[in-house]
Design a protein around this motif. Structure first.
Motif, PDB file in Angstrom:
ATOM      1  N   LYS A 106      25.871  41.560  14.869  1.00 32.16           N
ATOM      2  CA  LYS A 106      25.873  42.626  14.063  1.00 32.16           C
ATOM      3  C   LYS A 106      24.963  43.629  14.452  1.00 32.16           C
ATOM      4  CE  LYS A 106      27.404  42.558   9.983  1.00 32.16           C
ATOM      5  NZ  LYS A 106      28.576  43.189   9.964  1.00 32.16           N
ATOM      6  N   PRO A 107      24.956  44.946  14.485  1.00 32.89           N
ATOM      7  CA  PRO A 107      23.658  45.731  14.666  1.00 32.89           C
ATOM      8  C   PRO A 107      22.311  45.365  13.797  1.00 32.89           C
ATOM      9  CG  PRO A 107      25.351  47.435  14.839  1.00 32.89           C
ATOM     10  CD  PRO A 107      26.096  45.730  14.302  1.00 32.89           C
ATOM     11  N   GLU A 108      21.387  45.289  14.326  1.00 34.29           N
ATOM     12  CA  GLU A 108      20.260  44.504  13.416  1.00 34.29           C
ATOM     13  C   GLU A 108      20.048  45.441  12.260  1.00 34.29           C
ATOM     14  OE1 GLU A 108      15.340  44.121  14.384  1.00 34.29           O
ATOM     15  OE2 GLU A 108      16.876  43.062  15.692  1.00 34.29           O
ATOM     16  N   VAL A 109      20.077  46.734  12.331  1.00 30.03           N
ATOM     17  CA  VAL A 109      19.740  47.745  11.347  1.00 30.03           C
ATOM     18  C   VAL A 109      20.490  47.345  10.216  1.00 30.03           C
ATOM     19  CG1 VAL A 109      20.999  49.564  12.279  1.00 30.03           C
ATOM     20  CG2 VAL A 109      19.198  49.984  10.625  1.00 30.03           C
ATOM     21  N   GLN A 110      21.992  47.140  10.446  1.00 30.16           N
ATOM     22  CA  GLN A 110      23.018  46.817   9.480  1.00 30.16           C
ATOM     23  C   GLN A 110      22.881  45.510   8.737  1.00 30.16           C
ATOM     24  OE1 GLN A 110      26.785  47.445  11.293  1.00 30.16           O
ATOM     25  NE2 GLN A 110      26.489  49.490  11.753  1.00 30.16           N
ATOM     26  N   ALA A 111      22.472  44.555   9.535  1.00 32.03           N
ATOM     27  CA  ALA A 111      22.176  43.410   9.131  1.00 32.03           C
ATOM     28  C   ALA A 111      21.018  43.223   8.126  1.00 32.03           C
ATOM     29  CB  ALA A 111      21.646  42.331  10.409  1.00 32.03           C
ATOM     30  N   ARG A 112      20.014  43.891   8.244  1.00 29.64           N
ATOM     31  CA  ARG A 112      18.963  43.976   7.310  1.00 29.64           C
ATOM     32  C   ARG A 112      19.084  44.561   6.035  1.00 29.64           C
ATOM     33  NH1 ARG A 112      13.491  43.234   9.926  1.00 29.64           N
ATOM     34  NH2 ARG A 112      13.909  42.703  12.050  1.00 29.64           N
ATOM     35  N   GLU A 113      19.960  45.637   6.305  1.00 28.00           N
ATOM     36  CA  GLU A 113      20.621  46.514   5.062  1.00 28.00           C
ATOM     37  C   GLU A 113      21.298  45.449   4.334  1.00 28.00           C
ATOM     38  OE1 GLU A 113      22.425  49.882   6.500  1.00 28.00           O
ATOM     39  OE2 GLU A 113      20.230  51.111   6.824  1.00 28.00           O
ATOM     40  N   ILE A 114      22.265  44.709   4.828  1.00 27.76           N
ATOM     41  CA  ILE A 114      23.263  43.840   3.976  1.00 27.76           C
ATOM     42  C   ILE A 114      22.303  42.768   3.305  1.00 27.76           C
ATOM     43  CG2 ILE A 114      24.926  42.110   4.509  1.00 27.76           C
ATOM     44  CD1 ILE A 114      26.141  44.087   6.524  1.00 27.76           C
ATOM     45  N   LEU A 115      21.451  42.126   4.064  1.00 28.95           N
ATOM     46  CA  LEU A 115      20.670  41.333   3.512  1.00 28.95           C
ATOM     47  C   LEU A 115      19.815  41.525   2.233  1.00 28.95           C
ATOM     48  CD1 LEU A 115      19.549  39.338   6.742  1.00 28.95           C
ATOM     49  CD2 LEU A 115      20.994  38.440   4.851  1.00 28.95           C
ATOM     50  N   GLU A 125      12.018  34.590   7.965  1.00 24.50           N
ATOM     51  CA  GLU A 125      11.102  34.926   8.921  1.00 24.50           C
ATOM     52  C   GLU A 125      11.260  35.938   9.765  1.00 24.50           C
ATOM     53  OE1 GLU A 125       7.956  33.256   9.121  1.00 24.50           O
ATOM     54  OE2 GLU A 125       8.410  31.690   7.347  1.00 24.50           O
ATOM     55  N   PHE A 126      12.518  36.222  10.069  1.00 26.87           N
ATOM     56  CA  PHE A 126      12.984  37.212  10.904  1.00 26.87           C
ATOM     57  C   PHE A 126      14.332  37.562  11.027  1.00 26.87           C
ATOM     58  CE2 PHE A 126      13.940  39.000  15.288  1.00 26.87           C
ATOM     59  CZ  PHE A 126      13.057  40.205  15.268  1.00 26.87           C
ATOM     60  N   VAL A 127      14.832  38.746  11.195  1.00 27.44           N
ATOM     61  CA  VAL A 127      16.271  38.859  11.190  1.00 27.44           C
ATOM     62  C   VAL A 127      16.326  39.866  12.198  1.00 27.44           C
ATOM     63  CG1 VAL A 127      18.020  40.466  10.146  1.00 27.44           C
ATOM     64  CG2 VAL A 127      16.336  39.167   8.724  1.00 27.44           C
ATOM     65  N   GLY A 128      17.245  39.272  13.442  1.00 31.41           N
ATOM     66  CA  GLY A 128      17.577  39.833  14.637  1.00 31.41           C
ATOM     67  C   GLY A 128      18.944  39.890  14.899  1.00 31.41           C
ATOM     68  N   GLY A 129      19.378  41.197  15.517  1.00 27.97           N
ATOM     69  CA  GLY A 129      20.627  41.242  15.766  1.00 27.97           C
ATOM     70  C   GLY A 129      20.642  42.048  16.875  1.00 27.97           C
ATOM     71  N   ALA A 130      21.955  42.775  17.160  1.00 28.37           N
ATOM     72  CA  ALA A 130      22.324  43.775  18.294  1.00 28.37           C
ATOM     73  C   ALA A 130      21.824  44.844  18.231  1.00 28.37           C
ATOM     74  CB  ALA A 130      24.065  43.710  18.492  1.00 28.37           C
ATOM     75  N   THR A 131      21.628  45.499  19.457  1.00 31.31           N
ATOM     76  CA  THR A 131      21.093  46.930  19.442  1.00 31.31           C
ATOM     77  C   THR A 131      22.336  47.797  19.331  1.00 31.31           C
ATOM     78  OG1 THR A 131      21.280  46.816  21.823  1.00 31.31           O
ATOM     79  CG2 THR A 131      19.204  46.528  20.824  1.00 31.31           C
ATOM     80  N   SER A 135      22.773  47.123  24.391  1.00 31.62           N
ATOM     81  CA  SER A 135      21.889  46.620  25.425  1.00 31.62           C
ATOM     82  C   SER A 135      21.609  44.902  25.042  1.00 31.62           C
ATOM     83  CB  SER A 135      20.759  47.321  25.622  1.00 31.62           C
ATOM     84  OG  SER A 135      19.774  47.411  24.370  1.00 31.62           O
ATOM     85  N   ARG A 136      21.647  44.772  23.806  1.00 35.35           N
ATOM     86  CA  ARG A 136      21.401  43.440  23.341  1.00 35.35           C
ATOM     87  C   ARG A 136      22.698  43.043  22.481  1.00 35.35           C
ATOM     88  NH1 ARG A 136      16.703  43.434  21.296  1.00 35.35           N
ATOM     89  NH2 ARG A 136      17.672  43.801  19.021  1.00 35.35           N
ATOM     90  N   ILE A 137      23.912  42.258  22.968  1.00 38.12           N
ATOM     91  CA  ILE A 137      24.821  42.199  21.868  1.00 38.12           C
ATOM     92  C   ILE A 137      25.466  40.846  21.966  1.00 38.12           C
ATOM     93  CG2 ILE A 137      26.680  42.985  23.664  1.00 38.12           C
ATOM     94  CD1 ILE A 137      27.828  44.388  21.274  1.00 38.12           C
ATOM     95  N   VAL A 142      20.955  37.643  21.758  1.00 34.46           N
ATOM     96  CA  VAL A 142      20.133  37.770  20.158  1.00 34.46           C
ATOM     97  C   VAL A 142      19.462  36.545  20.131  1.00 34.46           C
ATOM     98  CG1 VAL A 142      20.834  37.885  18.015  1.00 34.46           C
ATOM     99  CG2 VAL A 142      22.033  39.321  19.740  1.00 34.46           C
ATOM    100  N   ILE A 143      19.966  35.270  20.181  1.00 38.06           N
ATOM    101  CA  ILE A 143      19.228  34.005  19.862  1.00 38.06           C
ATOM    102  C   ILE A 143      17.859  34.071  20.720  1.00 38.06           C
ATOM    103  CG2 ILE A 143      19.037  31.562  20.324  1.00 38.06           C
ATOM    104  CD1 ILE A 143      22.187  31.641  19.684  1.00 38.06           C
TER     105      ILE A 143
END
Length: 213
Positions: A106-115, A125-131, A135-137, A142-143
């Protein structure tokens, strides 16, 4: 030990928002709208892969559908999710002993908002997602991005936890062990066929597994 968690189908049940968003996208594009059970099978892998490989759409059309999906999701869909029962307690307990992070397609910005919306963000410690530009999907990318941000050296005691095959495949490509979970959108056969190291049926079983490793 370090544990990376998928988001959709692992931490939160996000089916409602994703189904509504995809229905909106197909409706706006004039395509036949799949039934809800079919759309559920699209949850997890990147939409670009699903649209081009499984549905045979062009890359241009797939990008259009993703753009329209995001119109709905940004306004409404991101609020149409709920953490799975027991997940908040699991994250609280596991984060008190181990380092945990999110690795989602999921796009990182959306993942952070949901959490943040569910009060779960601070456990990680970190929330990483797609761009947003794709370009990163891929889950493997992502891992790797998450591992880099965590400054992980040895990967021997790092696990990926998720409900679909990209989680298991991505973990394998990155040299991680994997734990498949069955309360999301995948199946036992799917997780087994991609050689998940462990497969757990419930949040409580996952917690037991983590603390037994």
């Amino acid at each position: 030990m370090i544990f990376l968690f998928d988001l959709d189908g692992t931490i939160v049940d996000s089916a409602e928002g994703i189904i509504n968003g995809l229905t909106y996208a197909f409706e706006k594009s004039g395509d036949e709208i799949p039934n809800n059970e079919t759309i559920r099978k699209y949850i997890g892998p990147p939409f670009m892969d699903t649209f081009t490989r499984e549905l045979g759409f062009s890359e241009k059309k797939s990008r259009y559908l993703i753009e329209v999906f995001r119109e709905y999701y940004v306004e409404n869909g991101k609020y149409e999710s709920e953490p799975y029962t027991g997940m908040k307690d699991l994250l609280e307990e596991v984060s008190s002993k181990y380092k945990i992070a999110v690795a989602t397609s999921k796009p990182e910005v959306q993942a952070r908002e949901i959490l943040k919306n569910h009060g779960l963000y601070d456990y990680f410690e970190f929330v990483g997602g797609a761009t947003l530009d794709n370009s990163r999907i891929k889950k493997h990318d992502v891992i790797e991005y998450v591992l880099d941000n965590l400054n992980v050296g040895s990967r021997e005691n790092t696990y990926m936890i998720g409900d679909r095959y990209p989680d298991i495949l991505g973990a394998s490509k990155s040299g991680l062990k994997s734990i498949g979970v069955l309360w999301g959108y995948g199946t036992y056969d799917e997780l087994e066929s991609y050689n998940a190291n462990y497969i757990e049926e419930s949040v409580e079983n996952l917690k037991d597994r983590i603390f037994s490793l």
